[in-house]
Design a protein around this motif. Structure first.
Motif: not given
Length: 608
Positions: A35-38, A255-256, A311-312, A499-503
């Motif tokens: 999810x780019x830019x999350x 969302x980027x 996210x990147x 800080x990017x989202x990761x799961x």
């Protein structure tokens, strides 16, 4: 930066990882959803229920890291290869290629989110500009089914030198002469599923507006749905029928793209990227991932498929304000009075050094008074064909190249940057160091075996928070961009961008596990390679690690925190870096001048 894990520790982790994955001989699959830019803290059960469920029921990465510079293509190179940027050579979205790139209209500073441009650079650098094998290539060579779908640029990165259909590539340029051709079988499968064989455009979502006109107020719904449909209605059923392990990359532009172009906050830093358009974009990306999860269940693939969400990069709101920049004092027809124009770094350096400025994206034409280089990039020197300085404008940070590696010129450039209030942190090529007030490229993983030219100087821009409970959610950063104040950008060393989202969730991961150890996008590539048992001989030494702590029976190494600080410059500024370490691997939290970067307070700069 030294090799990232010692031989003994690498062996122990490898044994542990193999033990963790040896519990079953059942074939494994991987879906990497980007999810780019999350931003990590924007994911809640209300804003993004699918991603929140994966995080809460699977692996919750609470200490995630984008690779700096925090742009899309650098992080795509890290995820796809498991290497840091010093090895991949993808230092930003716009780089100095070192030659005139024909597919970029002859520019030496191409924007590389483009399939023909990537092919041109591949050809120039011996067929593989990354100089490392990607996870999709390794999987394809092993006979696995492979596909990469989504945003133009990073999608192709995952198997960038395969354009015959062995890996399915579907992106913005699909169906156009510039796109990677589809096989006849894939065209028929798309048609049979009621889908077009050409990717739809972004429509209104692609409208950025201008200084007088607000940008988009809609998410990238139509295009995002097409990509998700291609995966769920065509690719997954085909891969199931092949009965081979598979890996699919689905790179969501949202969302980027919506955060960049949103029209909720024209020329105002509030609400910035926290308005309704950005929230709709997060939900749009989440809906696409939800569709993929449901397809896995419907096809009976859920039990054998790992989903990794990464996210990147994070995101910030754009500022165009400076009290010191000569460029901001100029008059431009399409820039608000007193604001920084695109290309302000190139303009200010040319003025400070009293050298001519040319535009590499306008056939090296001279940049006249009260104008700026078209895309922000600049060639500084008397002969634009042999410039003394090349500036690659990117956003929350810029790259500066000195083709002759002139140390005296490097010090003059640094001095000029140190005089500007929009600067917060400077990194210089090790060959030009030491320079007071700066840290070396090697301190942040930017000096390695890359084939593309290493930057001489990387300049980070100032950031600040507008006031909220979580400063990383209301960060504003100065950005060298054609977008407007109040729109969105990244690329910075503020924690809002790193800080990017990761799961993650799936058969090879623990359940309901909170992972507090630092992880990065380079670790994503290494972990996927381990899950799918992919092996290669790396050329560079700047590699990520397998996230064994997230696997059943996997080893949990210890983490340590540290700080690097440069000697102060003549005006008292020094670049400070906060990092974490697992074994020999460093994770970069935040860097800049204390007090000018969100997450880097003035009283936390003591050297340890």
């Amino acid at each position: 930066m030294r090799p990232l894990i010692t031989a003994l520790s690498a062996g122990l982790l490898a044994v542990s990882a193999h033990a963790a994955l040896a519990q079953t001989s059942q074939q494994r699959n991987v879906i990497l959803f980007v999810p780019d830019g999350l931003r990590a803290l924007k994911v809640t059960p209300e804003t993004a229920p699918t991603m929140a469920a994966i995080r809460d029921k699977g692996i919750n990465f609470t200490n995630s890291h984008s690779l700096f510079p925090t742009f899309t293509m650098p992080n795509a190179s890290g995820m796809s290869s498991g290497h840091y940027l010093g090895d991949t050579g993808i230092f930003s979205n716009t780089i100095n290629a070192g030659y005139a790139v024909g597919t970029a209209n002859g520019s030496t500073t191409p924007f590389i989110e483009n399939d023909p441009v990537l092919g041109d650079i591949d050809d120039h650098f011996g067929g593989n500009y990354l100089n490392e094998e990607t996870i999709l290539k390794m999987a394809r060579d092993k006979g696995y089914s492979t596909a990469a779908v989504g945003k133009l640029g990073p999608t192709l990165m995952f198997d960038h030198n395969e354009r015959t259909g062995k890996t399915i590539i579907i992106d913005d340029q699909t169906g156009s002469p510039a796109g990677v051709p589809l096989t006849d079988d894939l065209k028929k499968a798309l048609t049979d599923a009621g889908l077009p064989t050409s990717a739809p455009s972004r429509g209104d979502n692609g409208k950025a507006g201008d200084v007088k006109t607000a940008g988009t107020t809609t998410a990238n719904v139509t295009q995002g749905k097409f990509f998700a449909d291609a995966v769920t209605k065509v690719i997954l059923p085909a891969f199931k029928a092949r009965n081979k392990p598979f890996i699919i990359v689905l790179w969501s532009r949202d969302p980027d793209g919506s955060q960049h172009n949103q029209g909720d906050s024209l020329n105002s830093v509030t609400p910035g990227i926290n308005g309704p358009t950005s929230l709709a974009a997060i939900k749009n990306a989440d809906d696409n991932l939800g569709q993929v999860r449901q397809a896995l269940k419907d096809l009976g693939l859920e039990a054998t498929t790992n989903i990794i969400v990464s996210a990147d990069h994070g995101f910030s709101t754009i500022s165009k304000e400076s009290t010191t920049s000569p460029a901001a004092k100029g008059s431009y027809p399409d820039v608000k009075e007193g604001f920084l124009p695109p290309g302000f770094v190139a303009l200010d350096l040319a003025k400070a050094l009293d050298l001519p400025l040319a535009d590499p994206d306008s056939k090296n034409a001279a940049v006249a008074a009260n104008t700026y280089p078209r895309l922000g990039n600049g060639l500084i020197g008397k002969d634009p064909a042999k410039p003394e300085i090349v500036v690659a404008a990117n956003g929350g940070s810029d790259l500066i190249y000195l083709p002759k590696a002139d140390r005296k010129l490097a010090r003059r450039v640094v001095d000029a940057l140190l005089a500007q209030d929009y600067v917060s942190g400077i990194f210089v090529n090790d060959e030009l160091a030491p320079i007071r007030g700066t840290l070396r490229l090697s301190s942040v993983g930017l000096k390695g075996s890359a084939l593309t030219p290493h930057p001489s100087i990387v300049v980070n821009f100032r950031s600040y928070a507008t006031g909220c409970d979580q400063p990383v959610l209301c960060t504003v950063e100065v950005a060298d961009t054609r977008l407007q104040q109040g729109q969105g950008m990244h690329g910075n060393f503020a924690r809002s961008d790193t800080q990017n989202f990761m799961a993650a969730i799936g058969p090879d991961f623990k359940t309901a596990y909170v992972n507090a150890l630092p992880v990065s996008n380079a670790d994503v590539g290494m972990t996927i390679a381990r899950i799918l048992d992919l092996k290669t001989a790396p050329k560079g030494k700047l590699v990520g690690r397998v996230m064994t702590e997230t696997m059943p029976n996997g080893a949990t190494p210890k983490a340590y925190a540290g700080t690097l600080a440069s000697p102060p410059s003549s005006n008292g500024l020094r670049t400070v870096l906060h990092f974490q370490r697992v074994l020999e691997q460093r994770y970069f939290d935040v860097a800049g001048f204390p007090g000018r970067t969100v997450g880097l307070e003035a009283d936390k700069s003591a050297r340890r």
